[in-house]
Scaffold this active site. Sequence first.
Site, mmCIF file in Angstrom:
data_model
loop_
_atom_site.group_PDB
_atom_site.id
_atom_site.type_symbol
_atom_site.label_atom_id
_atom_site.label_comp_id
_atom_site.label_asym_id
_atom_site.label_seq_id
_atom_site.Cartn_x
_atom_site.Cartn_y
_atom_site.Cartn_z
ATOM 1 N N ASP A 27 0.860 -1.370 -0.028
ATOM 2 C CA ASP A 27 0.050 0.026 -0.068
ATOM 3 C C ASP A 27 1.015 1.218 -0.141
ATOM 4 O OD1 ASP A 27 0.860 -0.611 2.576
ATOM 5 O OD2 ASP A 27 -1.107 -0.163 3.643
ATOM 6 N N GLU A 50 9.523 -10.622 -2.066
ATOM 7 C CA GLU A 50 10.664 -9.367 -2.386
ATOM 8 C C GLU A 50 11.852 -10.172 -2.502
ATOM 9 O OE1 GLU A 50 7.050 -7.878 -0.119
ATOM 10 O OE2 GLU A 50 8.282 -9.366 0.143
ATOM 11 N N HIS A 113 1.065 0.480 10.592
ATOM 12 C CA HIS A 113 1.521 -0.890 9.931
ATOM 13 C C HIS A 113 2.814 -0.819 9.281
ATOM 14 C CE1 HIS A 113 -0.649 0.652 6.804
ATOM 15 N NE2 HIS A 113 -0.197 -0.326 5.960
ATOM 16 N N HIS A 114 3.368 -2.077 9.456
ATOM 17 C CA HIS A 114 4.853 -2.066 8.683
ATOM 18 C C HIS A 114 5.979 -1.224 9.376
ATOM 19 C CE1 HIS A 114 2.722 -4.232 5.761
ATOM 20 N NE2 HIS A 114 2.646 -3.527 4.863
ATOM 21 N N GLY A 403 27.173 -15.740 -2.617
ATOM 22 C CA GLY A 403 26.946 -17.288 -2.313
ATOM 23 C C GLY A 403 25.680 -17.628 -1.500
ATOM 24 N N ASP A 430 18.982 -29.491 -5.206
ATOM 25 C CA ASP A 430 17.548 -29.598 -4.557
ATOM 26 C C ASP A 430 17.428 -28.619 -3.236
ATOM 27 O OD1 ASP A 430 19.623 -30.995 -3.342
ATOM 28 O OD2 ASP A 430 18.333 -32.795 -2.954
ATOM 29 N N ASN A 457 20.473 -34.662 -5.058
ATOM 30 C CA ASN A 457 21.258 -35.363 -4.225
ATOM 31 C C ASN A 457 20.873 -35.466 -2.923
ATOM 32 O OD1 ASN A 457 22.084 -32.793 -3.351
ATOM 33 N ND2 ASN A 457 23.929 -32.826 -4.637
ATOM 34 N N GLY A 459 19.720 -33.594 -0.487
ATOM 35 C CA GLY A 459 20.324 -32.589 0.740
ATOM 36 C C GLY A 459 21.401 -31.507 0.373
ATOM 37 N N GLU A 463 27.400 -28.587 1.876
ATOM 38 C CA GLU A 463 27.518 -28.382 3.513
ATOM 39 C C GLU A 463 27.965 -29.940 4.055
ATOM 40 O OE1 GLU A 463 27.079 -25.604 4.530
ATOM 41 O OE2 GLU A 463 25.755 -24.412 3.250
#
Length: 547
Positions: A27, A50, A113-114, A403, A430, A457, A459, A463
Amino acid sequence: MARTVIQHVLDRLKAIGIADVFGVPGDYAFPVNDAICNDPEIRWVGCSNELNAAYAADGYARIKGVAALCTTYGVGELSALNGVAGAYAEHLPVFHLVGTPNMSVQQARAVMHHTLGNGEYDLFRRMSEPVVCAHAVMTPQNAAYETERLIFEALYHRRPVYMAFPADLANQPVLGTAEPIATPQSDPASLKAATAAIVAALSRAKSACVLPGILVARTGLRQPMQNLIDASGLPFATMFMDKSVLDERQPGFVGMYDGAIMDEAVRDFVESRELVLTVGALMSDFNTGAFTSRLDPARTLRIAHHHVTVGDVKYPNVEMGDILGALAEQLPKRDWASIAATSLGDSSGLGGDAIDVPALYPRWANFISPDDIVVAETGTASMGLGFALMPAGASFHNQTLWGSIGWATPAAFGAAVAAPDRRVVLVTGDGSHQLTAQEIGQFGRFGLRPVVFLLNNDGYLIERLLCKDPEIAYNDIAPWRYAELPHALGCDGWFTARVTTCAELDAALSAADRAEAGVYIEVVTDAYAASPLAMKLHDSIKTLYAT
């Protein structure tokens, strides 16, 4: 009639090449949203959230050089902030248009608001300051000047800027005029001295090479850089962030330089040169092979965005484009020693064989066609494909420095919006895809026809390779039926497939090449089918995280 504040800004954004604005309405931003939608020469491109809109603007800017993002105050702009930060880190000029509450509301410190309910209305702009190079609150009195200043700052630094539009001021007529601020020119004496120093150093050298960096692409200087290569005959390599800055299918390209952890022949070639000329390159962790590169500062000539360094001497106020042009004119052509670049070789695997790394990445490399736009998510997928030779005219995009996982899917959408006449190939994992998969629906909504490869793969593989316990719970993700996503998200007529064997993959790739609509292929591999670079990073943890 006088143009309004927002109309004036949009006119100037159109003039510098922006034809689309990514965003989510709100708004406080309605005056800005309305102006975009009512302008026949610019298009509102609504995104699912966003953050995705900011990533899409990032992808758009990689292709067109500039982009625009529109969000509402507080909740909207903060959701986009991570994407804006990525554009800052990766030198992308994104104009962030933020609709804010009326000035009377702000001055009254009303609880709206916001907001945080504390009457502070400048907090969120201040939060954005570290990830933009300039900012302004746009008013009728300052709009003409501030628009030119922010355009200049965004293009000079190649970073985002922040433009706030109070809702009661956005539609008021602009008061005053301003001329575009001229692009800065090099200091003639400094340019002459820097050019002479580089020419003299190279004339004495028996061997040399160039490392053209990402700023060559960001500043639109690919052709001047190529002119320098052609005029001098110098061979060149690129680091990971800089991949495809220049055409890789030319004799001067020797391959990808990633320090000591990949391609020993390229490492030996680059590091054994008497001189190395870097042009707009960033010596980050992933660019330097986990800080294993060994470039002697005394033998490295550095052309940066706005200055040049030769040995211990820094030449300020030298613009990259100016010195590239000067060097192309003054360097004599020589038959410099070089080596031939290599790609990923032949693929392995037939029939019912499972899809492993030697089977997958050479097939992907062979699938890429001239002029394709390849957007590869940070992780094992991009690390595997990054060492494939790109065909002529093809470009490779990866968020190497920032990254942020999930970047690639909306960035690919933004790239497709920027260049609807070129094929966009998205390669994502994935885990990353689950963050931003909603934007697949936008491809279908806007009639775009990407080729999407989803590497399943099971997961977060990168990591798993970097943490102490690969099987720890935080590396696991929900088992989605990925190949069904395009249909669920409204992409009618797309070719979709889930492949687990080499024969299925070959059939899907063949179908993808013939497809007349979008393509989405889920490629299932073992959970630890990691590309060589990803494995090398696993082996180089001590240098990657060195203090």
